[in-house]
Scaffold this motif. Structure first.
Motif, PDB file in Angstrom:
ATOM      1  N   GLN A   1      33.132  59.658  16.758  1.00 39.95           N
ATOM      2  CA  GLN A   1      34.092  60.128  17.766  1.00 39.95           C
ATOM      3  C   GLN A   1      35.521  59.801  17.352  1.00 39.95           C
ATOM      4  O   GLN A   1      36.436  60.561  17.621  1.00 39.95           O
ATOM      5  CB  GLN A   1      33.757  59.547  19.156  1.00 39.95           C
ATOM      6  N   ALA A   2      35.713  58.649  16.686  1.00 37.73           N
ATOM      7  CA  ALA A   2      37.055  58.298  16.218  1.00 37.73           C
ATOM      8  C   ALA A   2      37.539  59.264  15.147  1.00 37.73           C
ATOM      9  O   ALA A   2      38.741  59.519  15.022  1.00 37.73           O
ATOM     10  CB  ALA A   2      37.068  56.868  15.690  1.00 37.73           C
ATOM     11  N   GLN A   3      36.607  59.819  14.374  1.00 40.36           N
ATOM     12  CA  GLN A   3      36.968  60.776  13.326  1.00 40.36           C
ATOM     13  C   GLN A   3      36.991  62.214  13.830  1.00 40.36           C
ATOM     14  O   GLN A   3      37.280  63.123  13.073  1.00 40.36           O
ATOM     15  CB  GLN A   3      35.978  60.655  12.164  1.00 40.36           C
ATOM     16  N   GLY A   4      36.676  62.413  15.126  1.00 40.70           N
ATOM     17  CA  GLY A   4      36.728  63.748  15.703  1.00 40.70           C
ATOM     18  C   GLY A   4      35.470  64.565  15.546  1.00 40.70           C
ATOM     19  O   GLY A   4      35.463  65.754  15.880  1.00 40.70           O
ATOM     20  N   HIS A   5      34.386  63.956  15.088  1.00 37.22           N
ATOM     21  CA  HIS A   5      33.107  64.656  14.946  1.00 37.22           C
ATOM     22  C   HIS A   5      32.279  64.399  16.206  1.00 37.22           C
ATOM     23  O   HIS A   5      31.388  63.547  16.234  1.00 37.22           O
ATOM     24  CB  HIS A   5      32.370  64.174  13.700  1.00 37.22           C
ATOM     25  N   PHE A   6      32.584  65.148  17.268  1.00 36.26           N
ATOM     26  CA  PHE A   6      32.018  64.831  18.576  1.00 36.26           C
ATOM     27  C   PHE A   6      30.544  65.246  18.687  1.00 36.26           C
ATOM     28  O   PHE A   6      29.790  64.639  19.447  1.00 36.26           O
ATOM     29  CB  PHE A   6      32.852  65.516  19.668  1.00 36.26           C
ATOM     30  N   GLY A   7      30.122  66.253  17.953  1.00 39.66           N
ATOM     31  CA  GLY A   7      28.723  66.645  17.985  1.00 39.66           C
ATOM     32  C   GLY A   7      27.822  65.540  17.439  1.00 39.66           C
ATOM     33  O   GLY A   7      26.813  65.170  18.056  1.00 39.66           O
ATOM     34  N   GLU A   8      28.181  65.003  16.252  1.00 31.79           N
ATOM     35  CA  GLU A   8      27.408  63.900  15.675  1.00 31.79           C
ATOM     36  C   GLU A   8      27.463  62.663  16.565  1.00 31.79           C
ATOM     37  O   GLU A   8      26.456  61.962  16.741  1.00 31.79           O
ATOM     38  CB  GLU A   8      27.932  63.554  14.282  1.00 31.79           C
ATOM     39  N   ALA A   9      28.639  62.416  17.151  1.00 33.52           N
ATOM     40  CA  ALA A   9      28.781  61.259  18.043  1.00 33.52           C
ATOM     41  C   ALA A   9      27.856  61.384  19.246  1.00 33.52           C
ATOM     42  O   ALA A   9      27.197  60.408  19.647  1.00 33.52           O
ATOM     43  CB  ALA A   9      30.230  61.123  18.494  1.00 33.52           C
ATOM     44  N   ALA A  10      27.784  62.578  19.831  1.00 33.52           N
ATOM     45  CA  ALA A  10      26.930  62.775  21.003  1.00 33.52           C
ATOM     46  C   ALA A  10      25.456  62.579  20.652  1.00 33.52           C
ATOM     47  O   ALA A  10      24.682  62.018  21.442  1.00 33.52           O
ATOM     48  CB  ALA A  10      27.160  64.167  21.584  1.00 33.52           C
ATOM     49  N   GLY A  11      25.052  63.011  19.464  1.00 40.22           N
ATOM     50  CA  GLY A  11      23.660  62.845  19.050  1.00 40.22           C
ATOM     51  C   GLY A  11      23.268  61.387  18.919  1.00 40.22           C
ATOM     52  O   GLY A  11      22.223  60.953  19.438  1.00 40.22           O
ATOM     53  N   TYR A  12      24.097  60.611  18.223  1.00 42.77           N
ATOM     54  CA  TYR A  12      23.800  59.183  18.068  1.00 42.77           C
ATOM     55  C   TYR A  12      23.915  58.440  19.399  1.00 42.77           C
ATOM     56  O   TYR A  12      23.169  57.487  19.661  1.00 42.77           O
ATOM     57  CB  TYR A  12      24.722  58.560  17.033  1.00 42.77           C
ATOM     58  N   LEU A  13      24.848  58.872  20.246  1.00 45.06           N
ATOM     59  CA  LEU A  13      25.003  58.222  21.548  1.00 45.06           C
ATOM     60  C   LEU A  13      23.750  58.426  22.397  1.00 45.06           C
ATOM     61  O   LEU A  13      23.282  57.484  23.063  1.00 45.06           O
ATOM     62  CB  LEU A  13      26.226  58.783  22.274  1.00 45.06           C
ATOM     63  N   SER A  14      23.208  59.618  22.398  1.00 45.34           N
ATOM     64  CA  SER A  14      21.991  59.891  23.168  1.00 45.34           C
ATOM     65  C   SER A  14      20.843  59.008  22.703  1.00 45.34           C
ATOM     66  O   SER A  14      20.086  58.454  23.513  1.00 45.34           O
ATOM     67  CB  SER A  14      21.617  61.370  23.032  1.00 45.34           C
ATOM     68  N   GLN A  15      20.740  58.818  21.394  1.00 49.80           N
ATOM     69  CA  GLN A  15      19.676  57.983  20.854  1.00 49.80           C
ATOM     70  C   GLN A  15      19.896  56.514  21.230  1.00 49.80           C
ATOM     71  O   GLN A  15      18.935  55.802  21.553  1.00 49.80           O
ATOM     72  CB  GLN A  15      19.635  58.143  19.334  1.00 49.80           C
TER      73      GLN A  15
END
Length: 396
Positions: A140-154
């Protein structure tokens, strides 16, 4: 009868002796009360023990790792990085070591290194929620919100009450425009994990955008009690007071930020601007000089220095800074007007010095115009000469 009395007395004495012996035995086997120590004292004892073991060369990689973890909890990230580097040097295939170093790099703002270590930990079969929260935070800090959301859900499936996960969740909610939900997530994150300085900062920034300085000040005060040496929090406090139309208090908060971080450029600029607005020129100059060392080719900073020196009557220094600003930008009107004002004041001072005379000296008596009678000059009269039209005058 006497014999019975003796027997009773002997029995009584034996009972007293036996009870005293039992009491001594109980006292000898009593467990002393546990000494209550604070968390900091336990950490100090652990640090001393780990340092001793490291000095004797016993399980150095594990003990360096344990000591680095204590440094990390104490927010001493430079020392934590030094120790975890030594652990990885001794043992370079432990996922826990790379995970901890990734966390340290994240706190130090070195996102590239943090992502590299987190991915290395994942490749070494690390499957903890801490790893997924770290990866979500980095993405999320790098602006890759899709990848951030995936790891956050896990991460939330594995640790539904993790403070770091709620911080990342708040960031993603703020990106989607749901500010109220993001504020709720940040509040929960700081209540679960008070070390999340970024969560406090994000809450304050959102509250300022929502024009709620009272709530922002409340969050800021709570954060400063936890992080009294955070220059960013004191800078945000200055912004809050400035939005509340309290410039004097804001100036003090900006100066606090500068005292903690002397090269804090944004805080220095705010101190200079507010100092000039409030006519606190010495305080403004205290911020302008570091700015000049950082940005010597800035015409704005040179103009501010010239203006402060002009207002304090130090015209030669003011001319020097105005001239520098004019050299950097020949068409700069602020520098031109500043030099013009200085020349005007210097000329006025020179005229005043030369126009001062001694009233007792007759040679310098000035004419009293009040006693001079002034009469209006009348125009001359005209003479009408009749022309005899019957006679012709020959004019040669």
């Amino acid at each position: 009868m006497a014999r019975l009395s003796c027997l009773l007395l002997s029995a009584l004495l034996w009972t007293i002796l036996l009870s005293s012996c039992q009491s001594d035995a109980r006292n000898a086997t009593r467990i002393p009360p546990v000494v209550k120590k604070t968390r900091a004292q336990w950490q100090d004892d652990a640090m001393a023990s780990l340092t001793d073991l490291i000095g004797r060369g016993i399980d150095t990689d594990i003990n360096y790792f344990k000591r680095a973890r204590i440094y990390f909890e104490r927010e001493q990230y430079t020392k934590a990085l030094d120790d975890i580097n030594k652990s990885i040097y001794e043992q370079n295939n432990s996922s826990e070591y790379f995970l901890l170093r990734g966390k340290v790099y994240r706190e130090m703002g070195r996102m590239g290194n943090a992502l590299e270590d987190a991915q290395r930990a994942e490749a070494l079969q690390q499957r903890s929620p801490d790893l997924y929260v770290l990866l979500a935070d980095i993405y999320q800090a790098q602006g890759h919100f899709g990848e951030a959301a995936g790891y956050l859900s896990q991460a939330l499936k594995m640790a539904p009450y993790d403070g770091g996960a709620y911080y990342v969740k708040g960031i993603l909610q703020a990106r989607q425009g749901d500010t109220l939900a993001s504020l709720s997530s940040f509040d929960y994150a700081t209540s679960v994990n008070p070390r999340l300085l970024r969560a406090y900062e994000q809450s304050i920034a959102i509250l300022l955008k929502l024009n709620d300085p009272g709530k922002a000040l409340e969050v800021n005060s709570r954060a400063i009690r936890r992080f009294p040496k955070s220059a960013t929090l004191h800078f945000e406090r200055g912004q809050i007071f400035q939005s509340m139309a309290l410039p004097d208090t804001a100036l003090y908060s900006y100066e606090m930020a500068v005292s903690i971080r002397p090269n804090y450029e944004e805080a220095l600029i705010r101190v200079a601007d507010l100092g000039i607005q409030l006519r606190r020129f010495p305080r403004a100059l205290a911020a302008i000089h570091p700015l000049l060392r950082m940005k010597p080719a800035s015409k704005e900073v040179n103009n501010m220095a010239g203006f402060c020196y002009e207002k304090t009557g130090e015209y030669e220094q003011a001319k020097e800074y105005y001239t520098t600003a004019l050299g950097l930008s020949p068409g700069d009107q602020d520098a031109r007007y500043g030099l013009f004002r200085i020349r005007q004041r210097q000329n006025e001072a020179m005229d005043a010095a030369y126009g001062t005379v001694d009233d007792g000296d007759d040679r310098f008596k000035l004419l009293d115009t009040a006693r001079v009678k002034i009469t209006t000059i009348q125009p001359r009269g005209t003479t009408n000469i009749r022309i005899d039209s019957s006679r012709k005058a020959k004019i040669e």
